[in-house]
Design a protein around this motif. Structure first.
Motif, short mmCIF file in Angstrom:
data_model
loop_
_atom_site.label_atom_id
_atom_site.label_comp_id
_atom_site.label_asym_id
_atom_site.label_seq_id
_atom_site.Cartn_x
_atom_site.Cartn_y
_atom_site.Cartn_z
N UNK A 1 0.84 -1.19 0.00
CA UNK A 1 0.00 0.00 0.00
C UNK A 1 0.89 1.25 0.00
N UNK A 2 0.57 2.16 -0.88
CA UNK A 2 1.39 3.35 -1.04
C UNK A 2 2.52 3.16 -2.04
N UNK A 3 2.66 1.92 -2.55
CA UNK A 3 3.72 1.61 -3.52
C UNK A 3 3.10 1.09 -4.82
N UNK A 4 2.40 -0.03 -4.71
CA UNK A 4 1.72 -0.60 -5.88
C UNK A 4 0.36 0.07 -6.03
N UNK A 5 0.01 0.56 -7.21
CA UNK A 5 -1.25 1.29 -7.38
C UNK A 5 -2.49 0.50 -6.94
N UNK A 6 -2.58 -0.77 -7.28
CA UNK A 6 -3.76 -1.55 -6.90
C UNK A 6 -3.82 -1.76 -5.38
N UNK A 7 -2.67 -1.94 -4.76
CA UNK A 7 -2.64 -2.05 -3.30
C UNK A 7 -3.01 -0.73 -2.65
N UNK A 8 -2.63 0.38 -3.28
CA UNK A 8 -3.00 1.69 -2.76
C UNK A 8 -4.50 1.90 -2.81
N UNK A 9 -5.14 1.39 -3.87
CA UNK A 9 -6.61 1.46 -3.96
C UNK A 9 -7.24 0.71 -2.79
N UNK A 10 -6.69 -0.45 -2.47
CA UNK A 10 -7.20 -1.23 -1.34
C UNK A 10 -7.00 -0.49 -0.02
N UNK A 11 -5.98 0.35 0.03
CA UNK A 11 -5.75 1.14 1.23
C UNK A 11 -6.74 2.28 1.41
N UNK A 12 -7.50 2.58 0.36
CA UNK A 12 -8.51 3.64 0.43
C UNK A 12 -9.88 3.09 0.84
N UNK A 13 -10.19 1.88 0.41
CA UNK A 13 -11.51 1.29 0.68
C UNK A 13 -11.93 1.30 2.15
N UNK A 14 -11.03 0.97 3.10
CA UNK A 14 -11.48 0.86 4.50
C UNK A 14 -12.08 2.14 5.07
N UNK A 15 -11.80 3.27 4.45
CA UNK A 15 -12.27 4.55 4.97
C UNK A 15 -13.65 4.92 4.41
N UNK A 16 -14.24 3.99 3.64
CA UNK A 16 -15.56 4.24 3.06
C UNK A 16 -16.66 3.73 3.98
N UNK A 17 -16.48 2.54 4.54
CA UNK A 17 -17.49 1.97 5.44
C UNK A 17 -16.86 0.87 6.28
N UNK A 18 -17.55 0.49 7.35
CA UNK A 18 -17.06 -0.60 8.21
C UNK A 18 -17.05 -1.92 7.45
N UNK A 19 -18.05 -2.14 6.62
CA UNK A 19 -18.10 -3.38 5.84
C UNK A 19 -16.92 -3.44 4.87
N UNK A 20 -16.59 -2.31 4.25
CA UNK A 20 -15.44 -2.26 3.34
C UNK A 20 -14.15 -2.51 4.09
N UNK A 21 -14.04 -2.00 5.33
CA UNK A 21 -12.85 -2.22 6.14
C UNK A 21 -12.69 -3.71 6.46
N UNK A 22 -13.81 -4.38 6.79
CA UNK A 22 -13.76 -5.82 7.08
C UNK A 22 -13.37 -6.60 5.83
#
Length: 260
Positions: free
Chosen positions: A192-213
Motif C-alpha cells: 500500500x502506497x507503492x503498488x497502485x492496486x494495493x493503494x486502492x485497497x488502502x482507500x476502501x477501509x475509509x468508506x465503510x465498516x463493511x469495506x474495512x472488514x
C-alpha cells in the motif's frame, strides 16, 4: 467527446465487451445465490454489508483489473490491426486527446460494470430478504464503494494502459496484466502506497465498516498503517507519470506510421 462517442460505438462490434458483460452478470448472480442460500444466522451473510462486499470483492480483486487490461489493450491494438493509425494523423486532435479519450472509455467501462454489480446486489438483497441493515445509509455506503472502485481501479491500471499504447500487439500488455496482479495477491498489505492496486485497497477501509472488514480479509489479517492520503497521492503520481509516458509512446507510434 466526439472521440469518446466514437469509441463507445465500437463496443457494439466488440465481442470481448459482450463477454465481459456476461461474466459480470454471472458474478452478480453468484452473489445473489449466496445471499439466498446462506442463512441470516450465519456471520458470513447476516448483513447487507456482507452481500455487497462479497460481490465487490469478486468483481474488483482480480476480475475487473484483468478485463480492464484486456479492454485497454483491444482499444489500442485495434488501431494497429485495422491500420487506422494513419487516419488518426489527419484528424485535428492532439495525441493527449486521443489517449485520454481511450482512458475515459476504460473508466466508463469500469464504472458501468460496478454499477451493474451494485444494482444486482440491491435486487439480490430485496429478493433474499432478512437483511436488517438494508437502508438508505447502507445503500449509500455501498454505492460509494462501487463508485470508488469503478474510478480508482482504471487509474491503478494506467501502467498497463501505457504498455497497450507502446506495444503493437496484445501479448505484452495482457501478460503484464497478470504479472502486475501477482504482488497484490501475495502481499497486498506491504505494498500500500507503492503498488497502485494495493493503494486502492488502502482507500476502501475509509468508506465503510463493511469495506474495512472486506479489506482486512483480503490483507490476510496483516495490519497496515499507510495513510489514505499517501495511497491517493501515490496512485495519482504513478498514474500521471504513466499517462505522460503513454502520450509520448502514442506520439512515437503515430510518427512512425507517418514515416511509413
Amino acid at each position: 467527446m466526439t472521440i469518446i462517442t466514437t469509441e463507445i460505438q465500437k463496443w457494439k462490434r466488440n465481442k470481448i465487451v459482450w463477454c465481459i458483460l456476461a461474466l459480470t452478470l454471472l458474478l452478480g448472480a453468484f452473489a445473489i445465490e449466496r445471499a439466498c442460500s446462506i442463512s441470516r444466522s450465519s456471520p458470513f451473510m447476516d448483513s447487507f454489508g456482507d452481500l455487497y462486499t462479497l460481490a465487490f470483492k469478486n468483481l474488483s480483486s482480480l476480475f475487473l483489473p484483468i478485463v480492464l487490461g484486456m479492454f485497454a489493450t483491444t482499444l489500442f491494438f485495434d488501431e494497429h490491426k485495422n491500420d487506422t493509425m494513419k487516419e488518426l494523423l489527419i484528424i485535428p486532435i492532439t495525441k493527449a486527446q486521443l489517449y485520454f479519450s481511450k482512458v475515459a472509455v476504460v473508466i466508463l467501462m469500469s464504472v458501468g460494470l460496478c454499477l451493474i454489480t451494485f444494482l444486482l446486489c440491491v435486487v439480490g438483497g430485496l429478493i433474499a430478504g432478512g437483511f436488517p441493515d438494508l437502508n438508505a445509509q447502507t445503500l449509500m455506503d455501498a454505492g460509494l464503494l462501487y463508485l470508488a472502485g469503478g474510478i480508482l481501479i482504471p487509474i491503478a491500471m494506467l501502467p498497463i494502459v501505457f504498455l497497450s499504447a507502446l506495444s503493437k500487439g496484445y501479448i505484452l500488455p495482457i501478460g503484464a496484466t497478470l504479472l502486475y496482479l501477482i504482488p497484490v495477491v501475495i502481499a497486498p498489505a506491504y505494498l500500500t502506497g507503492i503498488h497502485p492496486l494495493a493503494s486502492v485497497m488502502g482507500i476502501y477501509p475509509h468508506i465503510s465498516e463493511a469495506a474495512a472488514a472486506m479489506v482486512e480479509s483480503l490483507m490476510q489479517g496483516v495490519l497496515f498503517n499507510t495513510s489514505p492520503l499517501v495511497c491517493v497521492g501515490s496512485l495519482l503520481l504513478i498514474g500521471a507519470a504513466f499517462a505522460a509516458a503513454s502520450v509520448v509512446a502514442l506520439k512515437s507510434n503515430l510518427t512512425e506510421r507517418k514515416d511509413l
